[in-house]
Scaffold this motif. Structure first.
Motif, PDB file in Angstrom:
ATOM      1  N   PRO A 177       0.809  -1.221   0.000  1.00 50.56           N
ATOM      2  CA  PRO A 177       0.000   0.000   0.000  1.00 50.56           C
ATOM      3  C   PRO A 177       0.839   1.268   0.000  1.00 50.56           C
ATOM      4  CG  PRO A 177       0.035  -0.964   2.187  1.00 50.56           C
ATOM      5  CD  PRO A 177       0.733  -1.943   1.272  1.00 50.56           C
ATOM      6  N   SER A 178       2.115   1.154   0.353  1.00 53.08           N
ATOM      7  CA  SER A 178       2.984   2.334   0.429  1.00 53.08           C
ATOM      8  C   SER A 178       3.661   2.596  -0.907  1.00 53.08           C
ATOM      9  CB  SER A 178       4.047   2.134   1.512  1.00 53.08           C
ATOM     10  OG  SER A 178       4.783   0.951   1.271  1.00 53.08           O
ATOM     11  N   ALA A 179       3.914   3.855  -1.189  1.00 56.59           N
ATOM     12  CA  ALA A 179       4.576   4.236  -2.436  1.00 56.59           C
ATOM     13  C   ALA A 179       6.086   4.059  -2.310  1.00 56.59           C
ATOM     14  CB  ALA A 179       4.254   5.691  -2.770  1.00 56.59           C
ATOM     15  N   VAL A 180       6.741   3.842  -3.462  1.00 54.00           N
ATOM     16  CA  VAL A 180       8.193   3.684  -3.475  1.00 54.00           C
ATOM     17  C   VAL A 180       8.873   4.942  -2.943  1.00 54.00           C
ATOM     18  CG1 VAL A 180      10.204   3.321  -4.966  1.00 54.00           C
ATOM     19  CG2 VAL A 180       8.091   2.062  -5.408  1.00 54.00           C
ATOM     20  N   SER A 181       8.260   6.095  -3.179  1.00 54.89           N
ATOM     21  CA  SER A 181       8.851   7.361  -2.738  1.00 54.89           C
ATOM     22  C   SER A 181       9.024   7.414  -1.225  1.00 54.89           C
ATOM     23  CB  SER A 181       7.998   8.536  -3.204  1.00 54.89           C
ATOM     24  OG  SER A 181       6.685   8.440  -2.669  1.00 54.89           O
ATOM     25  N   GLU A 182       8.242   6.613  -0.484  1.00 55.60           N
ATOM     26  CA  GLU A 182       8.358   6.616   0.972  1.00 55.60           C
ATOM     27  C   GLU A 182       9.689   6.037   1.439  1.00 55.60           C
ATOM     28  OE1 GLU A 182       4.994   5.406   3.338  1.00 55.60           O
ATOM     29  OE2 GLU A 182       3.650   5.673   1.637  1.00 55.60           O
ATOM     30  N   LEU A 183      10.370   5.290   0.569  1.00 56.49           N
ATOM     31  CA  LEU A 183      11.688   4.752   0.913  1.00 56.49           C
ATOM     32  C   LEU A 183      12.753   5.845   0.945  1.00 56.49           C
ATOM     33  CD1 LEU A 183      11.636   1.519  -1.290  1.00 56.49           C
ATOM     34  CD2 LEU A 183      11.482   1.607   1.202  1.00 56.49           C
ATOM     35  N   PHE A 184      12.437   6.997   0.385  1.00 52.45           N
ATOM     36  CA  PHE A 184      13.424   8.078   0.280  1.00 52.45           C
ATOM     37  C   PHE A 184      13.102   9.243   1.218  1.00 52.45           C
ATOM     38  CE2 PHE A 184      13.320   5.761  -3.725  1.00 52.45           C
ATOM     39  CZ  PHE A 184      14.644   5.425  -3.874  1.00 52.45           C
ATOM     40  N   ARG A 185      12.316   8.976   2.252  1.00 55.51           N
ATOM     41  CA  ARG A 185      12.058   9.996   3.255  1.00 55.51           C
ATOM     42  C   ARG A 185      13.329  10.273   4.047  1.00 55.51           C
ATOM     43  NH1 ARG A 185       9.172   8.500   7.252  1.00 55.51           N
ATOM     44  NH2 ARG A 185       9.196   6.263   6.808  1.00 55.51           N
ATOM     45  N   PRO A 186      13.579  11.515   4.456  1.00 50.10           N
ATOM     46  CA  PRO A 186      14.790  11.838   5.230  1.00 50.10           C
ATOM     47  C   PRO A 186      14.928  10.991   6.490  1.00 50.10           C
ATOM     48  CG  PRO A 186      13.704  13.847   4.502  1.00 50.10           C
ATOM     49  CD  PRO A 186      12.782  12.724   4.155  1.00 50.10           C
ATOM     50  N   GLN A 187      13.791  10.670   7.139  1.00 48.47           N
ATOM     51  CA  GLN A 187      13.847   9.889   8.374  1.00 48.47           C
ATOM     52  C   GLN A 187      14.420   8.503   8.149  1.00 48.47           C
ATOM     53  OE1 GLN A 187      11.257  11.681   7.419  1.00 48.47           O
ATOM     54  NE2 GLN A 187      10.983  13.189   9.052  1.00 48.47           N
ATOM     55  N   ALA A 208      13.352  -0.727  11.265  1.00 48.98           N
ATOM     56  CA  ALA A 208      12.112  -1.497  11.417  1.00 48.98           C
ATOM     57  C   ALA A 208      10.937  -0.575  11.712  1.00 48.98           C
ATOM     58  CB  ALA A 208      12.272  -2.525  12.532  1.00 48.98           C
ATOM     59  N   ALA A 209      11.160   0.427  12.574  1.00 51.10           N
ATOM     60  CA  ALA A 209      10.080   1.336  12.959  1.00 51.10           C
ATOM     61  C   ALA A 209       9.645   2.242  11.818  1.00 51.10           C
ATOM     62  CB  ALA A 209      10.519   2.183  14.150  1.00 51.10           C
ATOM     63  N   ARG A 210      10.576   2.562  10.926  1.00 46.16           N
ATOM     64  CA  ARG A 210      10.282   3.528   9.867  1.00 46.16           C
ATOM     65  C   ARG A 210      10.051   2.886   8.505  1.00 46.16           C
ATOM     66  NH1 ARG A 210      14.859   8.045  11.725  1.00 46.16           N
ATOM     67  NH2 ARG A 210      13.717   8.722  13.593  1.00 46.16           N
ATOM     68  N   ILE A 216      18.483   8.910   6.663  1.00 39.47           N
ATOM     69  CA  ILE A 216      19.498   9.223   7.674  1.00 39.47           C
ATOM     70  C   ILE A 216      19.958   7.947   8.377  1.00 39.47           C
ATOM     71  CG2 ILE A 216      17.979   9.628   9.657  1.00 39.47           C
ATOM     72  CD1 ILE A 216      21.100  11.638   8.613  1.00 39.47           C
ATOM     73  N   VAL A 217      19.064   6.960   8.485  1.00 41.22           N
ATOM     74  CA  VAL A 217      19.449   5.678   9.068  1.00 41.22           C
ATOM     75  C   VAL A 217      20.412   4.948   8.128  1.00 41.22           C
ATOM     76  CG1 VAL A 217      18.629   3.484  10.002  1.00 41.22           C
ATOM     77  CG2 VAL A 217      17.230   5.536  10.254  1.00 41.22           C
ATOM     78  N   VAL A 218      20.142   5.026   6.834  1.00 38.44           N
ATOM     79  CA  VAL A 218      21.036   4.409   5.844  1.00 38.44           C
ATOM     80  C   VAL A 218      22.420   5.058   5.910  1.00 38.44           C
ATOM     81  CG1 VAL A 218      21.432   3.981   3.385  1.00 38.44           C
ATOM     82  CG2 VAL A 218      19.120   3.798   4.325  1.00 38.44           C
ATOM     83  N   LEU A 219      22.454   6.389   6.027  1.00 39.49           N
ATOM     84  CA  LEU A 219      23.736   7.089   6.140  1.00 39.49           C
ATOM     85  C   LEU A 219      24.483   6.656   7.400  1.00 39.49           C
ATOM     86  CD1 LEU A 219      25.764   9.258   5.246  1.00 39.49           C
ATOM     87  CD2 LEU A 219      24.389  10.944   6.506  1.00 39.49           C
ATOM     88  N   GLY A 220      23.756   6.575   8.510  1.00 36.40           N
ATOM     89  CA  GLY A 220      24.400   6.172   9.759  1.00 36.40           C
ATOM     90  C   GLY A 220      24.971   4.770   9.699  1.00 36.40           C
ATOM     91  N   ILE A 221      24.240   3.849   9.085  1.00 34.09           N
ATOM     92  CA  ILE A 221      24.712   2.467   9.019  1.00 34.09           C
ATOM     93  C   ILE A 221      25.829   2.325   7.989  1.00 34.09           C
ATOM     94  CG2 ILE A 221      23.295   1.318   7.250  1.00 34.09           C
ATOM     95  CD1 ILE A 221      22.539  -0.695   9.561  1.00 34.09           C
ATOM     96  N   LEU A 222      25.847   3.207   6.978  1.00 31.35           N
ATOM     97  CA  LEU A 222      26.977   3.244   6.052  1.00 31.35           C
ATOM     98  C   LEU A 222      28.251   3.619   6.801  1.00 31.35           C
ATOM     99  CD1 LEU A 222      28.035   3.178   3.076  1.00 31.35           C
ATOM    100  CD2 LEU A 222      27.529   5.638   2.990  1.00 31.35           C
ATOM    101  N   GLY A 223      28.131   4.580   7.732  1.00 35.69           N
ATOM    102  CA  GLY A 223      29.282   4.952   8.561  1.00 35.69           C
ATOM    103  C   GLY A 223      29.785   3.790   9.382  1.00 35.69           C
ATOM    104  N   VAL A 224      28.879   2.958   9.908  1.00 35.25           N
ATOM    105  CA  VAL A 224      29.281   1.772  10.666  1.00 35.25           C
ATOM    106  C   VAL A 224      30.034   0.800   9.762  1.00 35.25           C
ATOM    107  CG1 VAL A 224      28.424  -0.273  11.874  1.00 35.25           C
ATOM    108  CG2 VAL A 224      27.450   1.966  12.377  1.00 35.25           C
TER     109      VAL A 224
END
Length: 414
Positions: free
Chosen positions: A218-228, A340-342, A231-239
């Motif tokens: 039911p969710s749009a693909v664009s929801e995968l690119f929300r800043p919230q 998971a939450a987002r 930012i998690v992807v960026l943080g885990i890239l740093g790890v």
């Protein structure tokens, strides 16, 4: 009365079954062996550390390009079909890569076959997280659900830590005892057997209730690119960058002391501590919010890395690694919990593979850059890179603090 109700409540262990956790644990081992195994066999067969670093980066690039797409396919068509295909394809690519490396093929073909390994890599860990979160949200009572998800993310991260410490260790044993090609052949066999078993496990049939009969979300693909979420992807890239730079810089540090084979043992100090602390996240009090956990534990990680320029002995290095271990595991758990939450409705596998790809891509890039820097400039320069990676992770945590304030529902969900 209360006791009877409590004992009747379904637990995740009861829903998934103990064999699931054993299969999922072993099935992620080949993935942990790939980057180091590829580097080992290229250096041995082609005699080039530079080509070895590029080849490891090619594996990460393949994962970056195709990992999220494979996660989206698993969300759309189910994990069973996707993982069964990947188990066969990835095992074939591992064997093909070994043949190409030892053959007369030019270096570009080596890089291309390495890219194929990353592109077909069955990311068992992210898909396991997605599968377990689906079980929890669809089949467990809402009371205590968030705590169960937190505990599950803690276990999964501890399992990842254990595997990513044991994987390179196993590569070293097989390469020394048999031949440099042995780790990749063993990884191919484990992929067919255990990734295949993971794909055929009954839980692979589970599809989120948020998906319709045709598998659409039911969710749009664009929801995968929300800043919230980004930012998690960026943080885990740093790890991931931290993992790659730290292991490579540590190897160079020990090589300067004529004991490069002991790098894995020192790295294990951080890995074991990280796994233990990751498991402990599930018992942290709810008032210690997730956005606060990210900042606190990423700050501890950063503090540990700031000791690296002053380390002059293996004992001092162990102290720094122990401090970093306190920070890295809980940070990773928190980031996956935010993922998971987002996750948009019906797209948990996509999000988890995005995060898993971030770790692998960061590790591959970090290892390649740190290896080149250590070889051309020296160990002291390479030891600066983990500080940069920790700064990226901490800065992402600061941005996440602001974004969580803007969208408090995301933090409250956890």
């Amino acid at each position: 009365m209360t006791h009877t109700h409590s004992s009747a409540e379904p637990t995740l262990l009861r829903i998934a079954g103990l064999p699931y956790f054993l299969i999922a644990f072993i099935a992620r081992l080949p993935f942990a062996m790939m980057v180091v195994g590829v580097l080992t066999v290229v250096v041995s067969a082609r005699g080039s550390l530079s080509l070895g670093g590029l080849t490891s980066a090619a594996v990460g690039l393949g994962t970056a390009c195709f990992g999220p797409l494979l996660g989206a396919a698993a969300d759309r068509f189910g994990q069973r079909a996707v993982l069964t295909l990947l188990a066969v394809a990835n095992a074939a690519m591992l064997v093909l890569f070994t043949v190409v490396v030892y053959g007369a093929a030019a270096d570009p073909f080596v890089l291309l076959s390495a890219f194929g390994i990353g592109a077909t890599a069955p990311q068992v860990a992210p898909l396991s997280r997605s599968r377990l979160v689906t079980m929890i949200t669809d089949r467990m009572p809402e009371v205590g659900r968030s705590r169960t998800i937190s505990g599950t993310m803690a276990y999964e991260s501890a399992a990842d830590e254990t595997v990513f410490v044991f994987g390179p260790f196993l590569v070293g044993i097989l390469a020394s005892a048999i031949a440099p090609w042995a780790p990749l052949v063993v990884a191919a066999g484990l992929t067919v057997l255990f990734v295949g078993a993971f794909a055929l496990h009954p839980s692979a049939r589970a599809v989120s209730l948020h998906r319709d009969a045709d598998g659409r979300a039911p969710s749009a693909v664009s929801e995968l690119f929300r800043p919230q979420l980004l930012i998690v992807v960026l943080g885990i890239l740093g790890v991931g960058i931290f993992f790659g730079t730290m292991l490579t810089a540590l190897t160079s540090f020990m090589a300067d002391r004529d004991a490069p084979e002991q790098a894995g043992l020192l790295y294990g100090v951080m890995g074991v501590g990280s796994a233990v602390l990751a498991l402990g996240v599930a018992w942290l009090p709810p008032r210690f919010s997730m956005r606060a956990r990210w900042l606190v534990f990423a700050g501890i990680l950063l503090a540990g890395t700031l000791l690296l320029p002053f380390v002059d002995s293996p004992a001092a290095m162990m102290v720094a690694l122990a401090i970093m271990g306190v920070g890295i595991g809980p940070t990773l758990v928190t980031q996956y919990s935010f993922g998971a939450a987002r996750s948009p409705l019906g797209r948990s596998a996509t999000v988890m593979t995005m995060l898993g790809s971030g770790v692998v891509v960061g590790q591959s890039i970090g290892a390649a850059v740190a290896g080149e820097l250590a070889e051309s400039v020296g160990t002291s320069a390479a030891l600066v890179l983990p500080i940069v990676a920790a700064l990226v992770t901490f800065a992402a945590g600061l941005l996440n603090w602001r974004l969580s304030a803007i969208r408090p529902a995301a933090a409250a969900t956890a």
